[in-house]
Design a protein around this motif. Structure first.
Motif, PDB file in Angstrom:
ATOM      1  N   LYS A  92       0.814  -1.220   0.000  1.00  0.00           N
ATOM      2  CA  LYS A  92       0.000   0.000   0.000  1.00  0.00           C
ATOM      3  C   LYS A  92       0.845   1.267   0.000  1.00  0.00           C
ATOM      4  O   LYS A  92       0.338   2.352  -0.276  1.00  0.00           O
ATOM      5  N   LYS A  93       2.122   1.136   0.305  1.00  0.00           N
ATOM      6  CA  LYS A  93       3.001   2.309   0.342  1.00  0.00           C
ATOM      7  C   LYS A  93       3.652   2.583  -1.007  1.00  0.00           C
ATOM      8  O   LYS A  93       4.306   3.613  -1.164  1.00  0.00           O
ATOM      9  N   TYR A  94       3.491   1.660  -1.952  1.00  0.00           N
ATOM     10  CA  TYR A  94       4.079   1.876  -3.273  1.00  0.00           C
ATOM     11  C   TYR A  94       3.126   2.707  -4.118  1.00  0.00           C
ATOM     12  O   TYR A  94       2.006   2.277  -4.396  1.00  0.00           O
ATOM     13  N   PRO A  95       3.534   3.890  -4.527  1.00  0.00           N
ATOM     14  CA  PRO A  95       2.626   4.742  -5.311  1.00  0.00           C
ATOM     15  C   PRO A  95       2.480   4.266  -6.746  1.00  0.00           C
ATOM     16  O   PRO A  95       3.367   3.614  -7.302  1.00  0.00           O
ATOM     17  N   GLN A  96       1.339   4.596  -7.342  1.00  0.00           N
ATOM     18  CA  GLN A  96       1.090   4.340  -8.760  1.00  0.00           C
ATOM     19  C   GLN A  96       1.255   5.650  -9.518  1.00  0.00           C
ATOM     20  O   GLN A  96       0.578   6.641  -9.220  1.00  0.00           O
ATOM     21  N   LEU A  97       2.162   5.660 -10.468  1.00  0.00           N
ATOM     22  CA  LEU A  97       2.361   6.852 -11.291  1.00  0.00           C
ATOM     23  C   LEU A  97       1.398   6.823 -12.466  1.00  0.00           C
ATOM     24  O   LEU A  97       1.299   5.826 -13.177  1.00  0.00           O
ATOM     25  N   GLU A  98       0.687   7.921 -12.657  1.00  0.00           N
ATOM     26  CA  GLU A  98      -0.266   8.029 -13.754  1.00  0.00           C
ATOM     27  C   GLU A  98      -0.048   9.344 -14.481  1.00  0.00           C
ATOM     28  O   GLU A  98       0.306  10.361 -13.880  1.00  0.00           O
ATOM     29  N   VAL A  99      -0.240   9.298 -15.784  1.00  0.00           N
ATOM     30  CA  VAL A  99      -0.043  10.492 -16.607  1.00  0.00           C
ATOM     31  C   VAL A  99      -1.265  11.402 -16.471  1.00  0.00           C
ATOM     32  O   VAL A  99      -2.375  11.026 -16.837  1.00  0.00           O
ATOM     33  N   ALA A 100      -1.044  12.598 -15.935  1.00  0.00           N
ATOM     34  CA  ALA A 100      -2.127  13.566 -15.807  1.00  0.00           C
ATOM     35  C   ALA A 100      -2.202  14.477 -17.029  1.00  0.00           C
ATOM     36  O   ALA A 100      -3.282  14.926 -17.408  1.00  0.00           O
ATOM     37  N   LYS A 101      -1.045  14.753 -17.632  1.00  0.00           N
ATOM     38  CA  LYS A 101      -1.028  15.645 -18.790  1.00  0.00           C
ATOM     39  C   LYS A 101       0.269  15.424 -19.558  1.00  0.00           C
ATOM     40  O   LYS A 101       1.324  15.192 -18.953  1.00  0.00           O
ATOM     41  N   ALA A 102       0.200  15.505 -20.875  1.00  0.00           N
ATOM     42  CA  ALA A 102       1.388  15.375 -21.709  1.00  0.00           C
ATOM     43  C   ALA A 102       1.210  16.245 -22.946  1.00  0.00           C
ATOM     44  O   ALA A 102       0.198  16.147 -23.643  1.00  0.00           O
ATOM     45  N   LYS A 103       2.166  17.115 -23.202  1.00  0.00           N
ATOM     46  CA  LYS A 103       2.060  17.992 -24.369  1.00  0.00           C
ATOM     47  C   LYS A 103       3.439  18.518 -24.743  1.00  0.00           C
ATOM     48  O   LYS A 103       4.370  18.487 -23.947  1.00  0.00           O
ATOM     49  N   VAL A 154       6.535  18.285 -22.137  1.00  0.00           N
ATOM     50  CA  VAL A 154       6.137  18.482 -20.747  1.00  0.00           C
ATOM     51  C   VAL A 154       5.233  17.330 -20.330  1.00  0.00           C
ATOM     52  O   VAL A 154       4.172  17.115 -20.920  1.00  0.00           O
ATOM     53  N   LEU A 155       5.668  16.611 -19.337  1.00  0.00           N
ATOM     54  CA  LEU A 155       4.908  15.463 -18.841  1.00  0.00           C
ATOM     55  C   LEU A 155       4.587  15.689 -17.374  1.00  0.00           C
ATOM     56  O   LEU A 155       5.484  15.903 -16.552  1.00  0.00           O
ATOM     57  N   LYS A 156       3.300  15.665 -17.049  1.00  0.00           N
ATOM     58  CA  LYS A 156       2.859  15.860 -15.676  1.00  0.00           C
ATOM     59  C   LYS A 156       2.356  14.536 -15.124  1.00  0.00           C
ATOM     60  O   LYS A 156       1.438  13.924 -15.665  1.00  0.00           O
ATOM     61  N   LEU A 157       2.979  14.088 -14.045  1.00  0.00           N
ATOM     62  CA  LEU A 157       2.628  12.816 -13.423  1.00  0.00           C
ATOM     63  C   LEU A 157       2.048  13.052 -12.044  1.00  0.00           C
ATOM     64  O   LEU A 157       2.384  14.038 -11.370  1.00  0.00           O
ATOM     65  N   ARG A 158       1.206  12.144 -11.641  1.00  0.00           N
ATOM     66  CA  ARG A 158       0.678  12.172 -10.276  1.00  0.00           C
ATOM     67  C   ARG A 158       0.895  10.805  -9.641  1.00  0.00           C
ATOM     68  O   ARG A 158       0.754   9.785 -10.300  1.00  0.00           O
ATOM     69  N   ALA A 159       1.246  10.840  -8.385  1.00  0.00           N
ATOM     70  CA  ALA A 159       1.449   9.609  -7.636  1.00  0.00           C
ATOM     71  C   ALA A 159       0.241   9.370  -6.747  1.00  0.00           C
ATOM     72  O   ALA A 159      -0.117  10.226  -5.934  1.00  0.00           O
ATOM     73  N   ALA A 160      -0.384   8.218  -6.929  1.00  0.00           N
ATOM     74  CA  ALA A 160      -1.551   7.856  -6.129  1.00  0.00           C
ATOM     75  C   ALA A 160      -1.282   6.530  -5.439  1.00  0.00           C
ATOM     76  O   ALA A 160      -0.688   5.619  -6.018  1.00  0.00           O
ATOM     77  N   GLN A 161      -1.680   6.434  -4.206  1.00  0.00           N
ATOM     78  CA  GLN A 161      -1.518   5.180  -3.480  1.00  0.00           C
ATOM     79  C   GLN A 161      -2.455   4.126  -4.053  1.00  0.00           C
ATOM     80  O   GLN A 161      -3.585   4.439  -4.438  1.00  0.00           O
ATOM     81  N   PRO A 162      -1.997   2.846  -4.155  1.00  0.00           N
ATOM     82  CA  PRO A 162      -2.882   1.797  -4.657  1.00  0.00           C
ATOM     83  C   PRO A 162      -4.186   1.733  -3.871  1.00  0.00           C
ATOM     84  O   PRO A 162      -4.186   1.798  -2.642  1.00  0.00           O
ATOM     85  N   GLY A 163      -5.282   1.659  -4.601  1.00  0.00           N
ATOM     86  CA  GLY A 163      -6.583   1.566  -3.965  1.00  0.00           C
ATOM     87  C   GLY A 163      -7.263   2.900  -3.769  1.00  0.00           C
ATOM     88  O   GLY A 163      -8.421   2.947  -3.381  1.00  0.00           O
ATOM     89  N   THR A 164      -6.535   4.028  -4.041  1.00  0.00           N
ATOM     90  CA  THR A 164      -7.154   5.342  -3.911  1.00  0.00           C
ATOM     91  C   THR A 164      -7.715   5.779  -5.243  1.00  0.00           C
ATOM     92  O   THR A 164      -7.630   5.055  -6.236  1.00  0.00           O
ATOM     93  N   ALA A 165      -8.287   6.986  -5.278  1.00  0.00           N
ATOM     94  CA  ALA A 165      -8.874   7.493  -6.516  1.00  0.00           C
ATOM     95  C   ALA A 165      -7.816   7.639  -7.582  1.00  0.00           C
ATOM     96  O   ALA A 165      -6.657   7.910  -7.302  1.00  0.00           O
TER      97      ALA A 165
END
Length: 341
Positions: A235-246, A264-275
């Motif tokens: 649960k402490k390992y974050p999931q990296l997801e692409v929020a924006k790329a241009k 420009v690549l914008k990433l967000r780190a979300a904990q597994p199981g979160t939104a």
């Protein structure tokens, strides 16, 4: 008086000269110039993980700071045999002594680096201590290698160097499943699950997305406390997801022919199981009162973020530290039981 004159007249210049010579041997990042010269000469755009390990083993620090004993050649033989067996049986790879980097200290460092990656036992106490020194030192040396690849703008090699650094910390071979980062998991547990379900899992996120019943089936050989340990670390390992790329051109709103383009690549780190990060991104641009997009504020904020991203790229490529850089928030401690702390 003659004694003091001798000390200050001969001794002081000697120590100053010694200090000056020693300081000139190192780069500003405390890596030997000879080592960096080796990296600069041997690193190629087509270098593989195996090539990177071979190049890393040539580091002069391993020659100067890690003692090579006459007994090491014999003590390394069982470790080398175990490495060959692991590579052939699990990954169908071969381990061979380098024909290019033949110095004894290079072979010793290479063997102990593979021992770390494959979690091979090192029975000799002296070699075990040497492995700890080499692994700790390797993390710092890989940063020097990364500087060279970034300067040459070799994306593929830069990613491999960063991955190798992580693999040394986690003691994971590059063909191994990422699930091996979790406590209590072994290749046998994963292999048994793969045979039953006939499918592979390559990431911790896939494990957390499994139904509870399937996850317990995978970890059925673990005790209840061990199972909870796995979930707690996962649960402490974050999931990296692409929020924006241009693509952007600094100082211009459109991409024109011949211009220098920045991706420009914008990433967000979300904990597994979160939104999901994309859901979070959508909510950021919505007014909580009327739930309608705040176009003006969102656009202004977007432009500021992109300018910050462009400045960060310039800082990275220019090797400069941002003047107004604020300390980042401390993240979770990594679960790395095989790394010599």
């Amino acid at each position: 008086m003659s004694v003091y004159a001798l000390i200050f007249g001969a001794g002081l210049p000697y120590f100053i000269a010694r200090w000056w010579y020693s300081s000139r041997r190192y780069t500003k990042d405390k890596i030997l110039n000879e080592t960096m010269a080796n990296y600069f000469r041997e690193l190629k755009e087509s270098s593989t993980i195996k090539n990177l390990i071979d190049i890393l083993s040539t580091s002069v620090e391993f020659r100067d700071e890690v003692e090579y004993r006459p007994s090491d050649a014999k003590s390394l033989q069982p470790v080398t045999a175990s490495i060959k067996e692991e590579l052939e049986s699990r990954f169908s790879d071969r381990f061979e002594k380098s024909k290019k980097y033949t110095a004894p200290y290079c072979h010793k460092a290479c063997v102990l680096i593979y021992a770390q990656l494959l979690r091979v036992d090192v029975p000799d106490g002296h070699l075990l201590r040497d492995k700890y020194v080499i692994v700790r030192k390797s993390i710092h040396l890989l940063n020097g290698m990364l500087q060279i690849s970034l300067t040459r703008q070799w994306l593929g090699v830069s990613l491999l160097i960063m991955e190798l650094s992580q693999q040394l910390v986690q003691a994971i071979y590059h063909k191994e499943s990422a699930l091996m980062q979790l406590p209590h998991l072994t290749p046998d547990i994963l292999r048994q699950y793969y045979r039953q379900k006939r499918r592979h899992m390559r990431s911790i996120a896939q494990l957390m997305d499994l139904p509870e019943q399937d996850r317990k089936q995978l970890l059925k050989s673990l005790s209840s406390s061990q199972y909870l340990d796995v979930l707690e670390v996962a649960k402490k390992y974050p999931q990296l997801e692409v929020a924006k790329a241009k693509f952007r051109v600094a100082g211009d709103k459109i991409v024109t022919p011949g211009s220098i383009i920045t991706f420009v690549l914008k990433l967000r780190a979300a904990q597994p199981g979160t939104a999901k990060a994309n859901d979070v991104a959508d909510k950021e641009n919505v007014d909580p009162d009327n739930e309608e997009p705040v176009v003006g504020e969102a656009k202004e904020e977007e432009e500021e973020e992109e300018e910050e991203a462009l400045d960060a790229v310039d800082t990275l490529l220019g090797g400069k530290k941002a003047e107004d850089e604020e300390p980042t928030e401390k993240s979770h401690d990594a679960h790395a039981p095989y790394f010599p702390g």
